[in-house]
Each structure stands twice: as C-alpha cells, then as structure tokens.
Design an enzyme around this catalytic site. Structure first.
Site, PDB file in Angstrom:
ATOM      1  N   SER A 109      91.731  11.303  32.170  1.00  0.00           N
ATOM      2  CA  SER A 109      90.458  11.794  31.644  1.00  0.00           C
ATOM      3  C   SER A 109      89.834  12.739  32.657  1.00  0.00           C
ATOM      4  CB  SER A 109      89.511  10.605  31.441  1.00  0.00           C
ATOM      5  OG  SER A 109      88.162  11.012  31.396  1.00  0.00           O
ATOM      6  N   TYR A 123      84.681   3.109  33.338  1.00  0.00           N
ATOM      7  CA  TYR A 123      85.681   4.021  32.755  1.00  0.00           C
ATOM      8  C   TYR A 123      86.187   4.993  33.820  1.00  0.00           C
ATOM      9  CZ  TYR A 123      87.546   7.402  29.329  1.00  0.00           C
ATOM     10  OH  TYR A 123      88.357   8.249  28.589  1.00  0.00           O
TER      11      TYR A 123
HETATM   12  P1  NAP Z   1      90.029   5.775  20.275  1.00  0.00           P
HETATM   13  O1  NAP Z   1      89.828   6.684  19.111  1.00  0.00           O
HETATM   14  O2  NAP Z   1      88.980   4.785  20.632  1.00  0.00           O
HETATM   15  O3  NAP Z   1      91.460   5.009  20.119  1.00  0.00           O
HETATM   16  C1  NAP Z   1      91.847   4.120  21.131  1.00  0.00           C
HETATM   17  C2  NAP Z   1      92.987   3.301  20.569  1.00  0.00           C
HETATM   18  O4  NAP Z   1      93.354   2.314  21.547  1.00  0.00           O
HETATM   19  C3  NAP Z   1      92.575   2.538  19.307  1.00  0.00           C
HETATM   20  O5  NAP Z   1      93.629   2.556  18.366  1.00  0.00           O
HETATM   21  C4  NAP Z   1      92.362   1.127  19.839  1.00  0.00           C
HETATM   22  O6  NAP Z   1      92.585   0.120  18.893  1.00  0.00           O
HETATM   23  C5  NAP Z   1      93.438   1.050  20.899  1.00  0.00           C
HETATM   24  N1  NAP Z   1      93.200  -0.060  21.835  1.00  0.00           N
HETATM   25  C6  NAP Z   1      92.039  -0.380  22.448  1.00  0.00           C
HETATM   26  N2  NAP Z   1      92.204  -1.468  23.198  1.00  0.00           N
HETATM   27  C7  NAP Z   1      93.502  -1.868  23.052  1.00  0.00           C
HETATM   28  C8  NAP Z   1      94.282  -2.938  23.566  1.00  0.00           C
HETATM   29  N3  NAP Z   1      93.759  -3.856  24.394  1.00  0.00           N
HETATM   30  N4  NAP Z   1      95.584  -3.028  23.202  1.00  0.00           N
HETATM   31  C9  NAP Z   1      96.118  -2.134  22.340  1.00  0.00           C
HETATM   32  N5  NAP Z   1      95.433  -1.087  21.799  1.00  0.00           N
HETATM   33  C10 NAP Z   1      94.139  -0.975  22.169  1.00  0.00           C
HETATM   34  O7  NAP Z   1      90.247   6.660  21.569  1.00  0.00           O
HETATM   35  P2  NAP Z   1      90.742   8.164  21.734  1.00  0.00           P
HETATM   36  O8  NAP Z   1      89.564   9.054  21.835  1.00  0.00           O
HETATM   37  O9  NAP Z   1      91.839   8.467  20.766  1.00  0.00           O
HETATM   38  O10 NAP Z   1      91.343   8.036  23.204  1.00  0.00           O
HETATM   39  C11 NAP Z   1      92.680   7.623  23.415  1.00  0.00           C
HETATM   40  C12 NAP Z   1      92.885   7.643  24.912  1.00  0.00           C
HETATM   41  O11 NAP Z   1      92.471   8.918  25.433  1.00  0.00           O
HETATM   42  C13 NAP Z   1      92.036   6.612  25.649  1.00  0.00           C
HETATM   43  O12 NAP Z   1      92.756   6.122  26.760  1.00  0.00           O
HETATM   44  C14 NAP Z   1      90.829   7.422  26.138  1.00  0.00           C
HETATM   45  O13 NAP Z   1      90.235   6.841  27.282  1.00  0.00           O
HETATM   46  C15 NAP Z   1      91.475   8.722  26.449  1.00  0.00           C
HETATM   47  N6  NAP Z   1      90.605   9.900  26.474  1.00  0.00           N
HETATM   48  C16 NAP Z   1      89.824  10.196  25.400  1.00  0.00           C
HETATM   49  C17 NAP Z   1      89.058  11.374  25.440  1.00  0.00           C
HETATM   50  C18 NAP Z   1      88.157  11.793  24.311  1.00  0.00           C
HETATM   51  O14 NAP Z   1      87.309  12.679  24.539  1.00  0.00           O
HETATM   52  N7  NAP Z   1      88.280  11.216  23.123  1.00  0.00           N
HETATM   53  C19 NAP Z   1      89.118  12.203  26.552  1.00  0.00           C
HETATM   54  C20 NAP Z   1      89.905  11.817  27.638  1.00  0.00           C
HETATM   55  C21 NAP Z   1      90.660  10.668  27.574  1.00  0.00           C
HETATM   56  P3  NAP Z   1      91.350  -0.360  17.962  1.00  0.00           P
HETATM   57  O15 NAP Z   1      91.386   0.573  16.815  1.00  0.00           O
HETATM   58  O16 NAP Z   1      91.664  -1.764  17.591  1.00  0.00           O
HETATM   59  O17 NAP Z   1      90.096  -0.242  18.769  1.00  0.00           O
HETATM   60  C1  GCO Z   2      82.006  10.227  27.978  1.00  0.00           C
HETATM   61  C2  GCO Z   2      83.228  10.580  27.192  1.00  0.00           C
HETATM   62  C3  GCO Z   2      84.338  10.998  28.143  1.00  0.00           C
HETATM   63  C4  GCO Z   2      85.573  11.344  27.352  1.00  0.00           C
HETATM   64  C5  GCO Z   2      86.701  11.745  28.220  1.00  0.00           C
HETATM   65  C6  GCO Z   2      86.402  12.987  28.995  1.00  0.00           C
HETATM   66  O1  GCO Z   2      81.300   9.292  27.575  1.00  0.00           O
HETATM   67  O2  GCO Z   2      81.775  10.907  28.983  1.00  0.00           O
HETATM   68  O3  GCO Z   2      83.639   9.503  26.390  1.00  0.00           O
HETATM   69  O4  GCO Z   2      84.597   9.973  29.044  1.00  0.00           O
HETATM   70  O5  GCO Z   2      85.989  10.245  26.617  1.00  0.00           O
HETATM   71  O6  GCO Z   2      87.133  10.712  29.033  1.00  0.00           O
HETATM   72  O7  GCO Z   2      87.609  13.414  29.594  1.00  0.00           O
END
Ligand code: NAP
Ligand code: GCO
Length: 263
Positions: A144, A157
C-alpha cells in the site's frame, strides 16, 4: 522473446472474491493461470464462485481464514493434491480499521496486523516448500502507499503494510536462491469497497473531502481502478520478472512522486 504467459501455472489469490484480488485473478487467468481463491466466510466463497462464473472462469474456492495456520496448511495441501503445486501466491486478503490511535483498542490493532501481515506470512510459509521443490515460484504481496506514508487513523494498517514491505524483502533474501521471486504491488487509492467510505457523496451532493484531496494529490487526477493493477500483476507473476525480486511496484497514478496541486 519476453514471456508473460502463465499457461500451466496455478495461482492462489487470497481474498480474491471482489475488488483488487478479483481483478488480479481475472488478469492471471487471462494470461493462462488456473485460479484458486479463498474467503474467511462461506458467503464470500459463494460470492466468489458467482463472480467467477459471470467471467467464465473455472476457479476453485476455499473457506479459509488467512490468519489460521491450520486452515491455510490444509487448503494448500488440498490444492497441491487436487490441482497441483502453487506457482503463484497473491497475498491480497486484508482489512483496514480507521480509528484515531489513542482511541484504538489493542485488539483492533492486533486484528489488522494479524490479517494484513501475519496472514501473508502464514500463506507464504505454506506455499514456499512446494515452490522450492518445483524450482520456481512467485509471491506477490499487496502492500500500500501506507507501506511508505502514514496518515491519521490508519496506524495499524500502516504498521502492517510497512511490515509487509519488509516481509517481501526478507522472503526475497531468504528464498531467491531457489528461483523464487517475492515482490509487492503498492496500489494507490483504488475504488473498491474498502475505500467506499472515503468517496461517499456528501449530503449537499458534493464529493467527499478526502475524495477531493486524493484527486488533488494524484497527477493522474483520478482514483485508480482494480483494472489498473492487472498488467503489473501479470508482469510480476510471469517469467518476464524473473530477475525482479524484493521490489514494491507502486501503481498509484504518481501520487507518491507528487507534492500535490496547489489548492
Ligand atoms: P476489499 O474490497 O475489502 O477486499 C478484501 C478481501 O479480503 C475481501 O474479499 C475480504 O473478505 C478478504 N478478507 C478479509 N479478511 C480475510 C481473512 N482473514 N481471510 C481471508 N480473506 C479475508 O479490499 P480491496 O480494496 O480489494 O483491497 C485488497 C487488498 O489491497 C488489501 O490487502 C488492501 O489492504 C490492499 N490495498 C487496497 C487499496 C485500495 O485503495 N482499495 C490500496 C492499497 C492496498 P470479506 O468479503 O469476507 O471481507
Ligand atoms: C486510507 C485508504 C488507504 C488505501 C490504500 C492506499 O484509509 O487511507 O484506505 O489506506 O486503502 O492502502 O494505498
């Protein structure tokens, strides 16, 4: 010839039910990989099957909590027995809790670190023996911007994602000699359910202040989409990146390079 093909490869995408993980799984399938996913809820597994069916992808799903080492070991053993050795692991599953640090209970901090950092450790530990035996492997951790920067309310986080960056470098260091590459993707601000609260339209119809802030801070002047991560994921999962190891590939529209537009 550069080889981006994943034909014959088995890819496990944790939490690959929707959002970023699902988009990455679609991309890896498009390059030829067989997709396996897990969720920690049966509802999530069912949703995953439904979502992959819409895409015509014959994925296999497991009910497995990435923080439960016994469940992860059993899932990996069953994948190896019924499908084959896992060639690609995408540690995507993750949560965030946005709570001011002095109001955050230790149990909440621990839960975020458990899922976002210990989970990737448990999953990588489970797949590494098969990769060593096979003579190659790809581990892609989803880091992230918070692997580099902090902000209010995301202490757990940021600590977890910062740790995940160093876990990425350590797996590279410890297992690179077995032709295993461990890299990370560092998404910027991506429009998924996880960031939906940051993009809610305000009662007066205006954009969320944080939404406006991210637009001003991003040279691309837009939020990323899960689809923006598909190409980088195929690159890091393929032979084309065999000499890339311990790297965090930021897919952030340039936000980490930019001071931000003058208000
Ligand atoms: P999301 O929409 O919240 O999806 C996360 C997925 O992980 C969901 O399917 C969730 O299942 C599953 N999960 C949560 N806890 C779990 C566990 N203990 N065991 C197995 N599965 C689990 O998140 P996203 O935005 O797609 O993000 C995916 C990844 O990218 C995460 O690691 C997040 O930190 C990272 N990320 C996101 C962003 C952003 O801006 N969105 C940016 C940087 C990094 P449930 O449906 O049951 O909750
Ligand atoms: C926040 C956001 C971010 C994104 C992502 C950025 O609350 O700042 O959720 O953390 O998820 O990780 O790279």
């Amino acid at each position: 010839m550069v080889n981006f093909s994943l034909e014959g490869k088995v890819a496990l995408v944790t939490g690959g039910v929707y959002g970023i993980g699902f988009a990455i799984a679609k991309a890896l399938h498009g390059a030829g990989a067989r997709i396996v996913f897990n969720s920690n809820t049966q509802q999530g597994v069912d949703m995953g099957y439904a979502n992959y069916k819409v895409e015509g992808i014959d994925a296999k799903g497991y009910l497995c909590d990435v923080t439960n080492e016994e469940e992860v070991q059993a899932m990996v053993a069953d994948i190896e027995k019924t499908i084959g050795t896992i060639d690609i692991l995408v540690n995507n599953a993750g949560i965030i809790k946005r709570i001011p640090m002095i109001e955050m209970e230790a149990k909440d901090f621990r839960q975020v670190v458990d899922i976002d950092l210990v989970g990737p450790f448990i999953c990588a530990k489970a797949v590494l023996p098969g990769m060593i035996k096979k003579g190659h492997g790809k581990i892609i951790n989803i880091c992230s911007m918070m692997s580099e920067l902090g902000r209010e309310t995301v202490s757990a986080y940021a600590a977890a994602k910062g740790g995940l960056k160093m876990l990425t470098r350590n797996i590279c260091s410890e297992y690179g000699e077995y032709n295993i590459q461990c890299n990370a993707i560092g998404p910027g601000y991506i429009a998924t359910p996880q960031t939906a609260p940051l993009r809610e339209i305000q009662p007066d119809g205006s954009r969320h202040p944080f939404d406006q802030f991210i637009i001003a801070k991003t040279p691309a002047a837009r939020w990323g989409t899960p689809e923006d991560l598909m190409g980088p994921a195929v690159f890091l999962a393929s032979d084309a990146s065999d000499f890339v190891n311990g790297h965090v590939l930021y897919v952030d529209g340039g936000i980490l390079a930019y001071i931000g537009k003058q208000p």
